[in-house]
Design an enzyme around this catalytic site. Structure first.
Site, PDB file in Angstrom:
ATOM      1  N   LYS A 163       4.579 -23.723 -19.980  1.00 23.32           N
ATOM      2  CA  LYS A 163       5.460 -23.182 -19.112  1.00 23.32           C
ATOM      3  C   LYS A 163       5.264 -22.994 -17.780  1.00 23.32           C
ATOM      4  CE  LYS A 163       7.794 -18.584 -19.520  1.00 23.32           C
ATOM      5  NZ  LYS A 163       7.675 -17.108 -20.263  1.00 23.32           N
ATOM      6  N   SER A 193      11.908 -15.400 -21.994  1.00 26.30           N
ATOM      7  CA  SER A 193      11.963 -16.219 -20.725  1.00 26.30           C
ATOM      8  C   SER A 193      11.115 -17.744 -20.880  1.00 26.30           C
ATOM      9  CB  SER A 193      11.148 -15.419 -19.547  1.00 26.30           C
ATOM     10  OG  SER A 193       9.801 -15.566 -19.985  1.00 26.30           O
ATOM     11  N   SER A 238       9.449 -12.902 -24.897  1.00 32.31           N
ATOM     12  CA  SER A 238       9.955 -14.069 -24.155  1.00 32.31           C
ATOM     13  C   SER A 238       9.229 -15.227 -25.219  1.00 32.31           C
ATOM     14  CB  SER A 238       8.964 -14.109 -22.868  1.00 32.31           C
ATOM     15  OG  SER A 238       9.729 -13.159 -22.171  1.00 32.31           O
TER      16      SER A 238
END
Length: 468
Positions: free
Chosen positions: A80, A155, A179
């Site tokens: 990420k 997210s 997330s």
């Protein structure tokens, strides 16, 4: 053997060991598959095909010598955006952050490099990770491969989309309120939000965890062997334990006699959609048929808890954004600016009461779960919503109405997974959350694996030829 980009990490490692496939062949196959998907999916940041192929060639040489660096040597992986990689900027999904190169790999990045994984790219996220969607002022809008009109969640938006679309078998995301689990649920993949501190991360923060995002429980268990290795930079990390992650592969008999709590009402937030409720109830009945004792669980999370955390995070973001130069602050998504600025008038008393809800949530969650070995619930009360929306409500003053099932387990530090348990009539995945007692990460993997064995056959993964 199926298409190389479809192979699991365990299958790739076995093929490397037998010299049936090379890391270079696997990496090329994944890169070709990404090229077919990515112009519409927008899951990746900093894709570097040549660097990935160079790493694959180094891995290939190690396998020829019989000297792999670790259990995922040569396996394609993504990280990420907010997991720092040395020499690369870490924009945190927003145009407001200067693009300065990171001085060092964050712990998850360091661990996967040490193990010889092939880093394909970083994955996209929304501004500061403060949305459960792929909407970003920096990255292109991420979309859900099951239906390109829908969000992959957030997210860890790009990671969820990449896993579902077959961008290789391994992906790493982060989670402070859902997330990892929300995009996993909305993309039909598996994830484990570990016990707080099980996977070292830098910087550490209350409730913040990094974890694997994969298509199968087996691949997450394999990746946990790597991610859970110690790193002194995380002052909140747990003492390292030699956990037998390879023993995750539980038969359905594992469920016999377990006491399972079934939580269908989070206590606040959005109502559970009928399709979501039906899928989770069907899963609970399957657990009962396998011999588990399933008991309805009363709600324990309250509006005061959810609002308190929301207000605290608003103030944190408000303070952070006030420190930005005006031109940088103007780059942040208007939704997030409005959300953060709404905290400007909160008093010190109000902030103390807001902050106290983190501990109140922890106490309530642990107490509610104490009678049970594991807890089943929806991952989210709703399925994936329109990609262009920042949240299901599209209301910055009601931004967290969809995280009431997930965020309690961040604050209680308990491990919680999301795994697919069905589909809507429109073909959107529905996530089942499986939460365990603190430190029982392996137990959650075992229960998830048992569910993986007894659930109905899954639909084929989406392909770039199907646009939804």
């Amino acid at each position: 053997m199926g298409a190389l980009h479809e192979l699991s990490a365990a299958e790739l490692v076995a093929a490397y060991r037998d010299r049936a496939v090379s890391p270079v062949e696997a990496t090329r196959a994944v890169l070709d598959h990404i090229a077919a998907w990515e112009p519409r999916l927008h899951a990746l940041y900093l894709p570097r095909p040549e660097a990935a192929l160079a790493a694959a060639r180094e891995s290939e040489a190690r396998w020829r010598r019989g000297e792999p660096l670790g259990p995922i040597d040569g396996v394609p992986i993504t990280l990420k955006d907010n997991i720092a990689t040395r020499g690369d900027p870490t924009p945190l999904g927003t145009r407001a952050v200067p693009l300065s190169p990171a001085q060092a790999d964050a712990p998850p990045a360091a661990r996967v490099r040490e193990s010889g994984a092939v880093l394909l790219a970083k994955t996209t996220m929304p501004d500061y990770g403060m949305l459960s969607s792929g909407l970003s002022s920096f990255h292109a809008l991420a979309r859900n491969p099951w239906d390109l009109r829908k969000t992959p969640g957030g997210s860890s938006a790009g990671a969820g989309a990449a896993a579902a679309a077959g961008y290789g078998p391994l992906h790493v995301g982060t989670d402070i309120g859902g997330s990892l689990r929300l995009p996993a649920g909305w993309c039909g993949i598996f994830t484990l939000k570990p016990s707080l501190g099980r996977v070292p991360i830098d910087p550490p923060y209350t409730g913040r965890a990094a974890g694997p995002m994969t298509r199968t429980v087996a691949d997450s268990a394999l990746l946990m062997q790597v991610l859970s290795r110690p790193d002194a930079r995380d002052s909140m990390s747990l003492p390292w334990q030699d956990i037998a992650w390879g023993e995750f592969d539980a038969a359905p008999e594992r469920l016999r006699g377990l006491r399972i709590g079934l939580l269908l009402d989070a206590g606040c937030g959005l109502p559970v959609q009928p399709a979501v409720r039906a899928a989770v109830e069907d899963a609970a009945r399957a657990f009962e048929r396998a011999g588990a004792v399933v008991e309805a669980m009363p709600p324990f999370f309250t509006r005061a808890m959810l609002d308190g955390m929301d207000h605290f995070w608003r103030m944190r973001s408000h303070v952070d954004m006030k420190a930005l130069p005006e031109d940088a602050r103007a780059q942040v998504l208007p939704y997030i600016r409005q959300w953060a600025d709404s905290a400007a008038g909160l008093s010190a008393d109000a902030m103390f009461r807001a902050a106290s809800q983190f501990h109140a949530t922890r106490v309530a969650t642990v107490a509610a779960c104490a009678p049970f070995d594991y807890v089943l619930s929806p991952t989210s009360p709703v399925v994936a919503f329109e990609a262009e929306l920042p949240s299901p409500t599209n209301d910055p003053l009601r931004p967290l109405e969809h995280i009431a099932f997930t965020v309690p387990f961040n604050m209680s530090e308990q491990p919680a997974a999301s795994i697919n348990c069905g589909y809507t009539d429109e073909g959107l995945p529905i996530g089942l959350q499986i939460a365990g007692r603190r430190f029982d990460d392996l137990g959650v993997l075992k229960v998830a694996r048992a569910w993986e064995r007894i659930r109905e056959p899954q639909r084929p993964w989406p392909t770039p030829l199907i646009e939804g």
